[in-house]
Design an enzyme around this catalytic site. Structure first.
Site, PDB file in Angstrom:
ATOM      1  N   LYS A  47      -5.894 -11.560  -5.712  1.00 43.59           N
ATOM      2  CA  LYS A  47      -7.090 -11.838  -4.899  1.00 43.59           C
ATOM      3  C   LYS A  47      -8.200 -10.826  -5.210  1.00 43.59           C
ATOM      4  O   LYS A  47      -7.923  -9.674  -5.547  1.00 43.59           O
ATOM      5  CB  LYS A  47      -6.742 -11.865  -3.411  1.00 43.59           C
ATOM      6  CG  LYS A  47      -6.422 -10.523  -2.850  1.00 43.59           C
ATOM      7  CD  LYS A  47      -6.390 -10.485  -1.327  1.00 43.59           C
ATOM      8  CE  LYS A  47      -6.138  -9.040  -0.957  1.00 43.59           C
ATOM      9  NZ  LYS A  47      -6.041  -8.673   0.391  1.00 43.59           N
ATOM     10  N   LYS A  63     -12.078  -5.547  -2.265  1.00 46.46           N
ATOM     11  CA  LYS A  63     -13.076  -4.484  -2.171  1.00 46.46           C
ATOM     12  C   LYS A  63     -12.654  -3.241  -2.920  1.00 46.46           C
ATOM     13  O   LYS A  63     -13.447  -2.574  -3.549  1.00 46.46           O
ATOM     14  CB  LYS A  63     -13.175  -4.058  -0.705  1.00 46.46           C
ATOM     15  CG  LYS A  63     -14.059  -4.848   0.151  1.00 46.46           C
ATOM     16  CD  LYS A  63     -14.401  -3.945   1.319  1.00 46.46           C
ATOM     17  CE  LYS A  63     -14.686  -4.691   2.580  1.00 46.46           C
ATOM     18  NZ  LYS A  63     -13.776  -4.299   3.657  1.00 46.46           N
ATOM     19  N   LYS A  96       0.819  -1.219   0.000  1.00 47.97           N
ATOM     20  CA  LYS A  96       0.000   0.000   0.000  1.00 47.97           C
ATOM     21  C   LYS A  96       0.845   1.259   0.000  1.00 47.97           C
ATOM     22  O   LYS A  96       0.465   2.262  -0.602  1.00 47.97           O
ATOM     23  CB  LYS A  96      -0.977   0.014   1.189  1.00 47.97           C
ATOM     24  CG  LYS A  96      -2.126  -0.966   1.028  1.00 47.97           C
ATOM     25  CD  LYS A  96      -3.293  -0.557   1.919  1.00 47.97           C
ATOM     26  CE  LYS A  96      -4.457  -1.517   1.808  1.00 47.97           C
ATOM     27  NZ  LYS A  96      -5.475  -1.264   2.840  1.00 47.97           N
TER      28      LYS A  96
HETATM   29  P1  AMP Z   1     -11.262  -6.545   4.453  1.00 48.66           P
HETATM   30  O1  AMP Z   1     -12.139  -6.356   3.273  1.00 48.66           O
HETATM   31  O2  AMP Z   1      -9.817  -6.364   4.121  1.00 48.66           O
HETATM   32  O3  AMP Z   1     -11.700  -5.793   5.659  1.00 48.66           O
HETATM   33  O4  AMP Z   1     -11.382  -8.070   4.831  1.00 48.66           O
HETATM   34  C1  AMP Z   1     -12.376  -8.626   5.669  1.00 48.66           C
HETATM   35  C2  AMP Z   1     -12.217 -10.119   5.722  1.00 48.66           C
HETATM   36  O5  AMP Z   1     -12.432 -10.702   4.424  1.00 48.66           O
HETATM   37  C3  AMP Z   1     -10.805 -10.571   6.140  1.00 48.66           C
HETATM   38  O6  AMP Z   1     -10.913 -11.677   7.007  1.00 48.66           O
HETATM   39  C4  AMP Z   1     -10.153 -10.974   4.843  1.00 48.66           C
HETATM   40  O7  AMP Z   1      -9.153 -11.940   5.014  1.00 48.66           O
HETATM   41  C5  AMP Z   1     -11.336 -11.534   4.069  1.00 48.66           C
HETATM   42  N1  AMP Z   1     -11.109 -11.426   2.607  1.00 48.66           N
HETATM   43  C6  AMP Z   1     -10.947 -10.284   1.893  1.00 48.66           C
HETATM   44  N2  AMP Z   1     -10.761 -10.559   0.581  1.00 48.66           N
HETATM   45  C7  AMP Z   1     -10.792 -11.913   0.467  1.00 48.66           C
HETATM   46  C8  AMP Z   1     -10.659 -12.818  -0.636  1.00 48.66           C
HETATM   47  N3  AMP Z   1     -10.455 -12.385  -1.872  1.00 48.66           N
HETATM   48  N4  AMP Z   1     -10.762 -14.139  -0.381  1.00 48.66           N
HETATM   49  C9  AMP Z   1     -10.986 -14.602   0.878  1.00 48.66           C
HETATM   50  N5  AMP Z   1     -11.109 -13.806   1.962  1.00 48.66           N
HETATM   51  C10 AMP Z   1     -11.020 -12.475   1.767  1.00 48.66           C
END
Ligand code: AMP
Ligand code: TRP
Length: 334
Positions: free
Chosen positions: A196, A199, A111
């Site tokens: 991956k 969001k 980042k």
């Molecule tokens: P975040 O959107 O970074 O706040 O992530 C929230 C949760 O979603 C965390 O536990 C991440 O590890 C999980 N997560 C986010 N993107 C993925 C993905 N592409 N595959 C699996 N888990 C994900």
């Protein structure tokens, strides 16, 4: 009873990887564990954003979590900034972590590379200490997260152990709970299956957002990048050689409770695999979206859930914070 804690950032549009990698476990754990889940709004401040947007995204995320199946009678759902102990203990852990180990975190490197280290926020560097505080404050045994959080969980364990070693037994050392291979722990971008799904992705065509309508979901999955293999075993689970196909198998397997190999055995061509994956995702998301629309029409009841959640979270977290402050040598107030 096992205690679990996890968090999700309110920034960006929640996507299928969030659901399959994390939220699905959160929902399941409500029955077997004392579960604490938070919308980590303070983490969102590590990158630029708009104040009004953060406020509404926090509410949207809390509403979505309830719509997806979190039940305030079976878990504690709260907003991170409503519990002051998170920032209090984050400071203690920032003074436990070293600059070198924070600088080596993959997320910081990725980042901060974008806009340059000079402009990156100090909070972005310190972020894993805040995340560690989120976890240790609740004496969490397990932390259900997607595979991308593995490094942050390892750091949390390191910091908890170091603190205990320096100041005496204070924090429980938590374990990550990450879905097994082929079970949604790492959902990949449909257009760039070696990256991956995310969001904040600049690849909206490769990302299934939880608020996408069925038409968009079908279009995105039908256009998912696969490969030119048309042999008899073209549909097989092999993430290194066939990342696109394996991602679809992973998604369909996770939703239908099978292994990717079992799913692959039912197909010889990509078209039907894509069609079935699209239907499974549409069927998964439709009821969540419907419940979201209902709940979103009554924000006062969501706010009430969050108030009660913060109260319960505060009781647990304030006690741990006091314990940690005493251990590190801060003079107790009168
Ligand atoms: P975040 O959107 O970074 O706040 O992530 C929230 C949760 O979603 C965390 O536990 C991440 O590890 C999980 N997560 C986010 N993107 C993925 C993905 N592409 N595959 C699996 N888990 C994900
Ligand atoms: N860092 C996590 C992410 O980006 C979110 C998070 C913050 C978290 N605090 C947490 C996850 C505590 C689990 C436990 O996905």
């Amino acid at each position: 009873m096992t205690r679990v804690l996890s968090g999700i950032q309110p920034t960006g549009q929640p996507q299928l990887g969030n659901y399959l990698g994390a939220l699905r476990s959160w929902i399941a754990l409500q029955d077997s564990a004392d579960a604490f889940y938070c919308v980590v709004d303070l983490h969102a401040l590590t990158v630029p954003g708009d104040a009004a947007e953060l406020r509404s995204a926090t509410m949207t995320m809390a509403t979505l979590l309830l719509a997806a199946g979190l039940d305030p009678d079976r878990c504690t759902l709260f907003v991170q900034s409503h519990v002051p102990a998170h920032t209090q203990v984050a400071w203690l852990l920032e003074c436990t972590a070293s600059f070198g180990e924070m600088r080596r975190m993959t997320q910081w490197k990725d980042k901060s590379a974008k806009g340059g280290e000079e402009a990156a926020r100090l909070g972005l560097l310190a972020y894993p200490a805040l995340m560690a505080a989120d976890i240790v404050l609740y004496d969490a045994d397990r932390v259900p997260v997607g595979d991308d959080q593995r490094q942050h969980l390892e750091l949390t364990r390191t910091l908890a152990e170091r603190f205990n070693h320096r100041y005496g037994q204070t924090f429980k050392v938590p374990d990550a709970l990450i879905p097994a291979r082929g079970q949604g722990g790492r959902v990949m971008d449909l257009q760039e299956p070696t990256r991956k799904m995310s969001k904040s992705s600049d690849s909206p065509q490769g990302t299934v957002f939880l608020f996408d309508d069925p038409k968009d979901i079908e279009r995105k999955i039908k256009r998912a990048v696969t490969d030119a293999d048309d042999g008899p075993d073209a549909v097989r689970y092999d993430p290194a050689a066939k990342p696109g196909v394996s991602n679809l198998l992973d998604i369909l397997a996770t939703i239908t409770g099978r292994t990717p190999d079992q799913v692959a055995a039912g197909y010889t061509r990509y078209g039907p695999l894509k069609a079935d994956t699209a239907s499974a995702v549409v069927e998964l998301l439709a009821p969540i979206q419907a419940r979201y629309r209902e709940l979103a029409s009554d924000p006062a009841s969501v706010a009430k859930v969050l108030r009660a959640g913060a109260e319960r979270a505060n009781e647990v977290a304030a006690a741990t914070a006091a314990r940690a402050e005493a251990a590190i040598g801060l003079l107790p107030p009168g």
